[in-house]
Motif scaffolding. Structure first.
Motif, mmCIF file in Angstrom:
data_model
loop_
_atom_site.group_PDB
_atom_site.id
_atom_site.type_symbol
_atom_site.label_atom_id
_atom_site.label_comp_id
_atom_site.label_asym_id
_atom_site.label_seq_id
_atom_site.Cartn_x
_atom_site.Cartn_y
_atom_site.Cartn_z
ATOM 1 N N GLY A 151 0.848 12.473 -0.150
ATOM 2 C CA GLY A 151 2.746 12.473 0.037
ATOM 3 C C GLY A 151 3.330 11.109 -1.219
ATOM 4 O O GLY A 151 3.007 10.336 -2.149
ATOM 5 N N TYR A 181 -0.202 20.571 9.105
ATOM 6 C CA TYR A 181 1.022 19.986 8.488
ATOM 7 C C TYR A 181 0.968 18.996 7.970
ATOM 8 O O TYR A 181 2.119 18.759 7.479
ATOM 9 N N PRO A 240 0.691 -1.062 0.273
ATOM 10 C CA PRO A 240 0.231 0.302 -0.011
ATOM 11 C C PRO A 240 1.278 1.350 -0.383
ATOM 12 O O PRO A 240 0.688 2.477 -0.075
ATOM 13 N N ALA A 241 2.396 1.165 0.346
ATOM 14 C CA ALA A 241 2.799 2.559 0.542
ATOM 15 C C ALA A 241 3.388 2.698 -1.178
ATOM 16 O O ALA A 241 3.742 3.932 -1.561
ATOM 17 N N ARG A 244 4.946 19.289 5.509
ATOM 18 C CA ARG A 244 6.037 18.123 5.338
ATOM 19 C C ARG A 244 5.810 17.661 3.798
ATOM 20 O O ARG A 244 6.351 16.801 3.356
ATOM 21 N N ASN A 304 -1.165 11.825 -4.690
ATOM 22 C CA ASN A 304 0.375 11.439 -5.960
ATOM 23 C C ASN A 304 -0.720 10.574 -7.116
ATOM 24 O O ASN A 304 -2.166 10.771 -6.681
ATOM 25 N N VAL A 305 -0.291 10.087 -7.767
ATOM 26 C CA VAL A 305 -0.779 9.744 -9.013
ATOM 27 C C VAL A 305 -2.048 8.649 -8.501
ATOM 28 O O VAL A 305 -2.946 8.712 -9.116
ATOM 29 N N GLY A 309 2.088 0.414 -5.518
ATOM 30 C CA GLY A 309 1.185 1.058 -6.197
ATOM 31 C C GLY A 309 -0.304 0.615 -5.107
ATOM 32 O O GLY A 309 -1.224 0.652 -5.952
ATOM 33 N N MET A 355 -4.302 7.600 2.277
ATOM 34 C CA MET A 355 -3.818 7.145 0.911
ATOM 35 C C MET A 355 -3.927 8.126 -0.162
ATOM 36 O O MET A 355 -4.739 8.746 -0.386
ATOM 37 N N ARG A 380 7.893 10.179 -2.723
ATOM 38 C CA ARG A 380 9.002 10.184 -1.371
ATOM 39 C C ARG A 380 9.683 11.258 -2.385
ATOM 40 O O ARG A 380 10.753 12.085 -2.293
ATOM 41 N N PHE A 424 -1.955 -1.085 -12.297
ATOM 42 C CA PHE A 424 -0.667 -0.195 -12.061
ATOM 43 C C PHE A 424 0.267 -1.110 -13.008
ATOM 44 O O PHE A 424 1.405 -0.892 -13.746
HETATM 45 N N1 ACO Z 1 -0.253 10.548 5.347
HETATM 46 C C1 ACO Z 1 0.114 11.636 6.767
HETATM 47 N N2 ACO Z 1 1.100 11.519 6.956
HETATM 48 C C2 ACO Z 1 1.724 11.658 5.667
HETATM 49 C C3 ACO Z 1 1.650 11.239 4.903
HETATM 50 C C4 ACO Z 1 0.037 10.274 4.541
HETATM 51 N N3 ACO Z 1 -0.022 10.352 3.265
HETATM 52 N N4 ACO Z 1 2.504 10.736 3.978
HETATM 53 C C5 ACO Z 1 3.699 10.903 4.588
HETATM 54 N N5 ACO Z 1 3.938 11.771 5.739
HETATM 55 C C6 ACO Z 1 4.515 12.238 6.627
HETATM 56 C C7 ACO Z 1 5.090 10.910 7.911
HETATM 57 O O1 ACO Z 1 3.844 10.262 8.498
HETATM 58 C C8 ACO Z 1 6.239 11.567 7.769
HETATM 59 O O2 ACO Z 1 5.982 12.881 8.909
HETATM 60 P P1 ACO Z 1 7.276 12.895 10.455
HETATM 61 O O3 ACO Z 1 7.894 13.879 9.543
HETATM 62 O O4 ACO Z 1 6.492 13.900 11.474
HETATM 63 O O5 ACO Z 1 8.311 11.726 10.882
HETATM 64 C C9 ACO Z 1 6.322 12.146 7.465
HETATM 65 O O6 ACO Z 1 5.001 13.000 6.103
HETATM 66 C C10 ACO Z 1 7.611 12.141 5.748
HETATM 67 O O7 ACO Z 1 6.987 11.281 5.268
HETATM 68 P P2 ACO Z 1 7.733 9.885 5.315
HETATM 69 O O8 ACO Z 1 7.248 8.739 5.497
HETATM 70 O O9 ACO Z 1 9.750 10.592 5.893
HETATM 71 O O10 ACO Z 1 7.891 9.743 3.330
HETATM 72 P P3 ACO Z 1 8.676 8.548 2.730
HETATM 73 O O11 ACO Z 1 8.861 9.020 1.580
HETATM 74 O O12 ACO Z 1 9.531 7.794 3.268
HETATM 75 O O13 ACO Z 1 6.918 7.831 2.062
HETATM 76 C C11 ACO Z 1 5.256 6.688 1.027
HETATM 77 C C12 ACO Z 1 6.578 8.252 0.991
HETATM 78 C C13 ACO Z 1 6.110 6.258 1.538
HETATM 79 C C14 ACO Z 1 4.589 7.629 -0.134
HETATM 80 C C15 ACO Z 1 4.133 8.043 1.622
HETATM 81 O O14 ACO Z 1 4.240 9.307 1.621
HETATM 82 C C16 ACO Z 1 3.075 7.260 2.375
HETATM 83 O O15 ACO Z 1 2.977 5.652 2.697
HETATM 84 N N6 ACO Z 1 1.927 8.124 1.276
HETATM 85 C C17 ACO Z 1 0.674 7.439 1.567
HETATM 86 C C18 ACO Z 1 0.645 5.561 0.030
HETATM 87 C C19 ACO Z 1 0.859 6.062 -0.693
HETATM 88 O O16 ACO Z 1 -0.219 6.968 -1.402
HETATM 89 N N7 ACO Z 1 1.558 5.519 -1.267
HETATM 90 C C20 ACO Z 1 1.619 6.049 -3.048
HETATM 91 C C21 ACO Z 1 2.963 6.231 -3.451
HETATM 92 S S1 ACO Z 1 2.983 6.317 -5.303
HETATM 93 C C22 ACO Z 1 3.531 5.210 -6.048
HETATM 94 O O17 ACO Z 1 3.988 4.227 -5.340
HETATM 95 C C23 ACO Z 1 2.416 5.018 -6.825
#
Ligand code: ACO
Length: 430
Positions: free
Chosen positions: A307, A354, A265-266, A358, A363-364, A268, A304, A309, A386
């Motif tokens: 965010g 918040y 889930p993080a 950050r 995202n897509v 696709g 979801m 990377r 995907f």
């Molecule tokens: N909801 C709430 N808080 C979030 C989210 C979110 N979706 N995404 C990141 N944050 C927060 C983190 O908790 C962290 O907070 P902190 O600094 O207080 O500890 C900060 O934002 C930075 O986040 P990281 O986890 O360090 O970011 P990372 O680059 O490691 O992760 C990721 C990126 C996995 C995409 C993350 O944002 C996430 O889990 N998003 C939700 C799942 C998602 O949509 N994934 C699809 C990505 S796109 C793709 O793969 C096609």
């Protein structure tokens, strides 16, 4: 001009090392850290590879601050507006846009390879009817290597090329078979006389004995979604494909590894998770509660589809998909309350300190599920969709890697924090 270097000095010994700074054609320079180990005897520590470039690549460029995504130099907006998915796949794999003749030949070849072996069709009966389609995809795609063992010599360019074509060609057939198996409908053979997306929709939705005219709007929007998901440089699943491939594993096994990594889930799996989240939120009065949950460090819930990377401004693919959502839902006359809920959720989150602090943006996958839903694709199939598209990128990276001279096995090291050496204690004394 002499190469820039970064001088690193050891604080205790005063020993220094000059680390070469490598310049790409675009983007952030990269420091060659080889001397950390060879000169100082240190490893670098970078969990999650936040600061690590794992390879050189000519395929895709992302500027996360500016929201730029280029495939072989072409902006994603232009490919999405004017290209087709197979044209994009050709570009990713071959490095240049095809001429009309080249594209016709490519489409012909992909169409010709779209059938799966009859014996492979029987594999599906081994899966329970409610198996997740991604579980079936990992298994069935991996098993392709058992059917083409005469042509999976990774040291032969011709074998590599035909493997890439086969993967691209058979993914929609396998994906549609997963769906048909889950609903107990007979599999539909691929049609080489239809476009890539029309063929897929036909294999998904046609009913035996009935004519199934593919809706051109559906085929067009699917083409758009496939282009937007085709590649994204060294993301988790592509890096997995590269890592598996570095061992010399066969291409089908490598892509199966990529599918497994994509499922999370993080990555696709987020498109499926977004729809489940929106359904759970239910209506806009509940949004503040879920925003609070997302901000609560003691709650594992994340928003979801929010965010990324790399993108710290906006995801250009999300911008295109959001726009497409309006058009598609209107054209298909599909009024989806989840779309309005998603728009409201986005608006509220983007005003929240918040998310601003950050740099968290949709995202897509925040909006892609809304479109898939409008096309009648079931939620469990979203990550499979995907995977079909990303096969273009995975195979392009796999081919690029195989062309690299002196390619080595990917073998990271670690910072050991376990128990130091100790003596074995016999069981009666423990
Ligand atoms: N909801 C709430 N808080 C979030 C989210 C979110 N979706 N995404 C990141 N944050 C927060 C983190 O908790 C962290 O907070 P902190 O600094 O207080 O500890 C900060 O934002 C930075 O986040 P990281 O986890 O360090 O970011 P990372 O680059 O490691 O992760 C990721 C990126 C996995 C995409 C993350 O944002 C996430 O889990 N998003 C939700 C799942 C998602 O949509 N994934 C699809 C990505 S796109 C793709 O793969 C096609």
């Amino acid at each position: 001009m002499s190469q820039d270097t970064l001088t690193v000095t050891h604080s205790r010994t005063g020993m220094t090392a000059e680390l070469p700074i490598l310049e790409g054609t675009l983007g952030q320079p990269t420091v060659d850290i080889n001397a950390f180990n060879s000169k100082f005897g240190y490893f670098s520590y970078d969990p999650g590879f936040v600061s690590t470039a794992s390879c050189k690549s000519e395929i895709t460029y992302i500027d996360g601050d500016a929201g730029i995504l280029l495939h072989r130099g072409y902006p994603i907006e232009q490919l999405a507006e004017r290209g087709t998915f197979l044209e994009t796949a050709y570009l990713l794999i071959n490095g240049e846009l095809p001429t009309k003749h080249e594209l016709d030949a490519f489409m012909h070849e992909v169409g010709g390879e779209s059938m799966i072996h009859e014996a492979l069709r029987h594999f599906f009966s081994g899966f329970h009817y409610d198996a997740h389609p991604m579980a079936m995809m990992v298994g069935v795609v991996g098993s392709l290597s058992a059917f083409y063992h005469n042509q999976i010599d990774i040291n032969r360019r011709d074998d590599r090329r035909i493997s890439a074509i086969r993967l691209l060609a058979k993914m929609p057939t396998i994906a549609a078979a997963c769906y048909r198996h889950s609903i107990g409908m007979p599999f539909v053979y691929p049609r080489a006389d239809r476009s890539y997306c029309e063929n897929f929709l036909n294999m998904m939705f046609s009913v035996p004995g009935q004519n199934y005219p593919v809706d051109p709007i559906a085929a067009k929007v699917l083409n758009l979604l496939f282009i937007l998901h085709a590649d994204h440089e060294q993301n988790a699943s592509t890096s997995t494909v590269r890592l598996a491939s570095s061992t010399g594993a066969n291409p089908y096994a490598c892509i199966a590894a990529g599918i497994a990594a994509l499922w999370g889930p993080a990555h696709g799996g987020a498109n499926e998770a977004v729809i489940k989240m929106l359904t759970e939120i239910g209506d806009s009065s509940q949004i503040p509660k879920f925003i609070a949950k997302a901000k609560d460090k003691n709650d594992p819930f994340k928003l979801m589809g929010f965010g990324h990377r790399v993108y710290k401004n906006f995801d250009p693919r999300a911008t295109i998909i959001r726009k497409a959502c309006y058009a598609v839902l209107e054209k298909l006359d599909f009024n989806d309350p989840l779309f309005n809920l998603a728009l409201e959720l986005e608006e509220i989150a983007l005003k929240d300190e918040y998310f601003i602090e950050r740099k968290l943006y949709p995202n897509v996958d925040f909006y892609s599920g809304i479109i898939y839903k409008a096309l009648g694709i079931p939620v469990e199939m979203f990550t499979v969709m995907f995977a079909i598209a990303r096969t273009a990128g995975w195979t392009a990276h796999w081919l690029e890697m195989k062309d690299e001279p002196n390619q080595r096995i990917a073998r990271p090291r670690q910072l050991y924090v376990g128990v130091p050496q100790r003596e074995y204690v016999s069981i009666e004394k423990r």
